[in-house]
Design a protein around this motif. Structure first.
Motif, short mmCIF file in Angstrom:
data_model
loop_
_atom_site.label_atom_id
_atom_site.label_comp_id
_atom_site.label_asym_id
_atom_site.label_seq_id
_atom_site.Cartn_x
_atom_site.Cartn_y
_atom_site.Cartn_z
N TRP A 583 50.02 38.62 -19.71
CA TRP A 583 50.22 40.06 -19.65
C TRP A 583 50.89 40.50 -20.96
CZ3 TRP A 583 48.03 43.77 -17.26
CH2 TRP A 583 48.65 45.01 -17.07
N PRO A 584 50.10 41.03 -21.90
CA PRO A 584 50.64 41.32 -23.24
C PRO A 584 51.81 42.29 -23.26
CG PRO A 584 48.24 41.46 -23.21
CD PRO A 584 48.67 41.36 -21.80
N ALA A 585 51.85 43.22 -22.31
CA ALA A 585 52.90 44.24 -22.34
C ALA A 585 54.29 43.64 -22.30
CB ALA A 585 52.71 45.22 -21.17
N THR A 586 54.46 42.54 -21.58
CA THR A 586 55.78 41.92 -21.45
C THR A 586 55.82 40.48 -21.93
OG1 THR A 586 55.32 41.19 -19.18
CG2 THR A 586 56.30 43.38 -19.45
N GLY A 587 54.67 39.94 -22.32
CA GLY A 587 54.62 38.54 -22.72
C GLY A 587 54.65 37.58 -21.55
N LEU A 588 54.41 38.09 -20.33
CA LEU A 588 54.42 37.24 -19.14
C LEU A 588 53.20 36.33 -19.14
CD1 LEU A 588 55.64 36.61 -16.29
CD2 LEU A 588 54.09 38.39 -15.41
N ALA A 589 53.42 35.06 -18.91
CA ALA A 589 52.35 34.08 -18.76
C ALA A 589 52.57 33.33 -17.46
CB ALA A 589 52.31 33.11 -19.93
N VAL A 590 51.52 33.17 -16.66
CA VAL A 590 51.62 32.52 -15.36
C VAL A 590 50.47 31.53 -15.22
CG1 VAL A 590 51.82 32.84 -12.87
CG2 VAL A 590 52.58 34.66 -14.42
N LEU A 591 50.79 30.33 -14.73
CA LEU A 591 49.75 29.33 -14.48
C LEU A 591 50.14 28.48 -13.29
CD1 LEU A 591 50.09 26.39 -16.99
CD2 LEU A 591 51.66 28.32 -17.04
N PRO A 592 49.14 28.05 -12.49
CA PRO A 592 49.44 27.14 -11.38
C PRO A 592 49.94 25.80 -11.93
CG PRO A 592 47.23 28.06 -11.20
CD PRO A 592 47.72 28.38 -12.56
N LEU A 593 50.87 25.21 -11.23
CA LEU A 593 51.42 23.92 -11.65
C LEU A 593 51.53 23.02 -10.44
CD1 LEU A 593 52.37 22.95 -14.47
CD2 LEU A 593 54.70 23.28 -13.69
N ARG A 594 51.05 21.80 -10.59
CA ARG A 594 51.11 20.85 -9.49
C ARG A 594 51.79 19.57 -9.95
NH1 ARG A 594 48.84 21.07 -4.90
NH2 ARG A 594 47.37 22.68 -5.55
N ASN A 595 52.72 19.12 -9.15
CA ASN A 595 53.42 17.87 -9.44
C ASN A 595 52.53 16.73 -9.00
OD1 ASN A 595 55.07 15.64 -9.56
ND2 ASN A 595 56.89 16.72 -8.82
N ARG A 596 52.10 15.90 -9.94
CA ARG A 596 51.18 14.82 -9.60
C ARG A 596 51.79 13.86 -8.58
NH1 ARG A 596 50.12 14.14 -15.37
NH2 ARG A 596 48.34 15.41 -15.94
N ALA A 597 53.08 13.62 -8.70
CA ALA A 597 53.73 12.69 -7.76
C ALA A 597 53.74 13.25 -6.35
CB ALA A 597 55.17 12.41 -8.22
N GLY A 598 53.62 14.56 -6.21
CA GLY A 598 53.67 15.17 -4.90
C GLY A 598 52.33 15.33 -4.24
N GLY A 599 51.24 14.85 -4.87
CA GLY A 599 49.92 14.98 -4.29
C GLY A 599 49.55 16.44 -4.14
N MET A 600 49.02 16.80 -2.97
CA MET A 600 48.62 18.18 -2.73
C MET A 600 49.83 19.08 -2.49
SD MET A 600 45.46 18.17 -3.23
CE MET A 600 45.13 19.87 -2.76
#
Length: 674
Positions: A583-600
């Motif tokens: 979101w350029p207006a505020t520089g917000l960046a969001v992405l899904p993140l998954r811990n591999r050790a935690g599986g699903m």
């Protein structure tokens, strides 16, 4: 289909990252454009190619030719397919390569003055299917076979429509689907076959062999207006305005004889060739079923709507369907067009639709056009050689709402990473490919990459720069106007900056080496790039998600300004750009993140602030976990998407929608999917 290929490719890539290699030298070559028409017409009226489609290192122009009639089409396709049939049918020719579908966005598609975000797409003004859409007033999702509409202001669910039934055959709700929306109409794209429409009985299956496209009215309580089921495989779709182009791939529907007991492979092959050489035209002509209300009909692409290149395999057909979401009868008008060609990658602009394929990955061998009428129809007896890696490119004009118009075709050495390896700019198409890496029979560390600049009108080569990342392969590409950025990797991550402003003399202007790699590149303001990928050890072993901020304001000296590393994690955004929000207006960046050790388990949406010189973490957003259940797919696939509406950050998972304060991440609402 695209999801499974992406996932398989990423897993294969992560397992292979321990291999060693280094960036090598490169060369820049200038080429005069070859003749735009490389076919000639013989006295009998059949086209013959005078330049080998796959046997040289030069770009070839492959003119498509419309068939004069069904007899000519059938004869030509029979001969080509007979050359490529195996003792077991067309199975070997239909091989899908496992390759990562990581991506880089060419331009920032979202005008900054908008109060809501849109799907992160490759080109501005050209939408792509995704599991969530918003117009700022409502949020529309399709998960678990159910379409839902949520009012953005009240944060209340206003409409629900189940599109996939669950029957005695098992749980169908895991099926992948995407959305395209125009006004009060949504097109739901179910990419796989075997879909059971809601309300159907277990014995009344629809689309057992192909994808299904369902048109939904959103003006009140969502309701189905009609549907189309195609007999083939979904490749991809693009939307400009109210017009949607669907690209479908099909193979001949030929009933091969049952294998004889103790028959040799040669005997099996001869029997299959006979079946191919006697198959009717309808075996190749793609068909589709259209449903509207209680009525249904089956349509088939006409012979007069089929074209062919100078050389083709006969093992597959590409069909482009045009659907106007604003039309009273959107399915079947205008009539679809088809090309006797393979295809696995789609790239679209407002005026062009490109479909590409790599013959070596498909495992099929091209054959010259059909013989003159009256000549022998026997299948070739020579054993075809394996063609070198080449990517074929077919361009269609989609600048008007009607059926697309074929423009031209060509080919380049190597294979694409994905659609982001293509970019049309200022009358030229830039194509980034890797040759000699991770293909059958290739020597380890033999790969190298290049960028080829083609004239968009003829697809003849104008210039190229090759020799990038010797011993490595491309992991990400981003083109931005007259510049380009290519990431290669095997042990370290060279980011190459390219000057493409002179199409005849593209050149590398700078190079940056860091550990790890960027699998997706995104613009983040003037002279800035955000890279999403994996940190890696000095020997190339991946260590977890890494987000990098690059300074590319000086093309001769790209530099890394800031890096954020989350150990032992991975993100869907590495291979699917729809999962990334900036979101350029505020520089917000969001992405899904998954811990591999935690599986699903352990999925969250990581939120960052991208400044001019640094990346800082704001926090994470999590969703309540769905209860465990048995079945093919897990009930909770974690957070998949995020979007901004005003001051709200919305995150989407299979469990529901969460609304958070975009600045503080404070919870504002939870809308469960029950």
């Amino acid at each position: 289909m695209r999801t499974s290929i992406r996932t398989a490719g990423v897993l294969a890539a992560l397992l292979a990252l321990g291999a060693t290699g280094c960036a090598g030298g490169r060369t820049t070559q200038d080429f005069p454009p070859p003749p735009t028409d490389l076919t000639s017409t013989d006295p009998a009226g059949t086209d013959s190619v005078n330049t080998d489609l796959v046997g040289t290192d030069s770009v070839n122009n492959v003119r498509l030719v419309a068939y004069a009639g069904c007899d000519e089409m059938t004869e030509g396709l029979r001969r080509a397919a007979a050359r490529n049939v195996t003792p077991w049918g067309f199975g070997d020719a239909m091989f899908y390569a496992a390759r990562s579908d990581v991506a880089a966005t060419a331009k920032q598609a979202m005008p900054e003055q908008q109060s809501h975000s849109t799907t992160n797409t490759h080109e501005a003004g050209v939408d792509e299917p995704d599991l969530v859409k918003t117009d700022g007033d409502r949020v529309i999702t399709v998960t678990g076979g159910v379409l839902r509409v949520v009012d953005a202001k009240t944060r209340k669910l206003t409409g629900t429509l189940r599109l996939v039934a669950q029957d005695q055959a098992g749980d169908q709700s895991w099926v992948q689907a995407g959305l395209l929306v125009h006004g009060d109409r949504a097109l739901v794209l179910f990419e796989g076959g075997g879909i059971i429409p809601f309300g159907a009985t277990a014995t009344a299956r629809v689309a057992a062999g192909g994808p299904r496209y369902v048109l939904v009215d959103l003006s009140g309580e969502p309701r189905v207006l009609g549907a189309m089921t195609v007999h083939g495989q979904h490749v991809d779709a693009r939307q400009a305005g109210s017009t949607v182009r669907l690209v479908v791939r099909s193979q001949p529907e030929i009933a091969f004889p049952a294998p004889k007991e103790n028959a040799s492979e040669r005997e099996l092959l001869e029997d299959n060739r006979e079946a191919v050489l006697s198959a009717p035209a309808d075996a190749w002509l793609p068909s589709y079923d259209v449903e509207s209300g209680d009525a249904s009909r089956t349509e088939r692409v006409g012979c007069d709507r089929v074209s062919h290149p100078g050389r083709f395999t006969g093992t597959s057909m590409l069909t482009v369907h045009t659907i106007d979401l604003a039309a009273a009868t959107p399915f079947g008008s205008p009539a679809p067009i088809a090309v006797a060609a393979d295809g696995d990658t789609v790239y679209g602009t407002a005026g062009s639709l490109y479909v590409t394929s790599n013959p070596r990955w498909w495992g099929a061998h091209p054959i010259d056009v059909a013989p003159a009428p009256g000549s022998s129809s026997a299948a070739p007896t020579a054993t075809p050689g394996v063609p070198p890696e080449r990517t074929e490119v077919h361009r269609f004009d989609v600048s008007t709402p009607g059926a697309p118009r074929y423009v031209t075709s060509g080919s380049v050495p190597g294979r694409l990473l994905n659609q982001y390896s293509l970019s049309e700019y200022d009358g030229h198409l830039r194509v980034a490919t890797t040759s000699g890496d991770e293909v059958l029979g290739a020597s380890p560390g033999a790969g190298e990459s290049g960028v080829y600049v083609l004239d968009a009108g003829t697809l003849a080569r104008t210039g190229s720069v090759t020799g990038l990342g010797k011993g490595e392969r491309i992991y990400a590409v981003r083109f931005a106007d007259g510049l380009g950025y290519v990431v290669t990797f095997r042990q370290t991550d060279p980011l190459y900056a390219l000057d493409l402003r002179d199409p005849a003399a593209p050149k590398v202007t700078g190079e940056l080496k860091i550990t790890g790699f960027s699998a997706y590149l995104h613009p983040a303001g003037e002279g800035r790039l955000v890279g999403i990928g994996q940190e890696a050890s000095e020997v190339g072993r991946v260590l977890g998600t890494q987000i990098s901020l690059f300074d590319v304001s000086d093309p001769a000296a790209p530099a890394v300004l800031s890096r954020f590393h989350r150990k032992g994690s991975g993100s869907e955004a590495e291979w699917d750009p729809h999962a990334f929000l900036y979101w350029p207006a505020t520089g917000l960046a969001v992405l899904p993140l998954r811990n591999r050790a935690g599986g699903m388990a352990g999925s969250a949406a990581l939120t960052l602030r991208v400044g001019d010189r640094e990346i800082t973490e704001l926090g994470v957003v999590t969703h309540p976990r769905s209860p465990a259940r048995s079945g093919f797919a897990p009930a909770d696939q974690g957070i998949r998407r995020s979007l901004v509406i005003g001051a709200d950050l919305w995150t989407v998972s299979g469990s529901g929608l969460k609304v958070s304060d975009a600045a503080t991440l404070a919870d504002r609402a939870w809308i469960p999917f029950t």
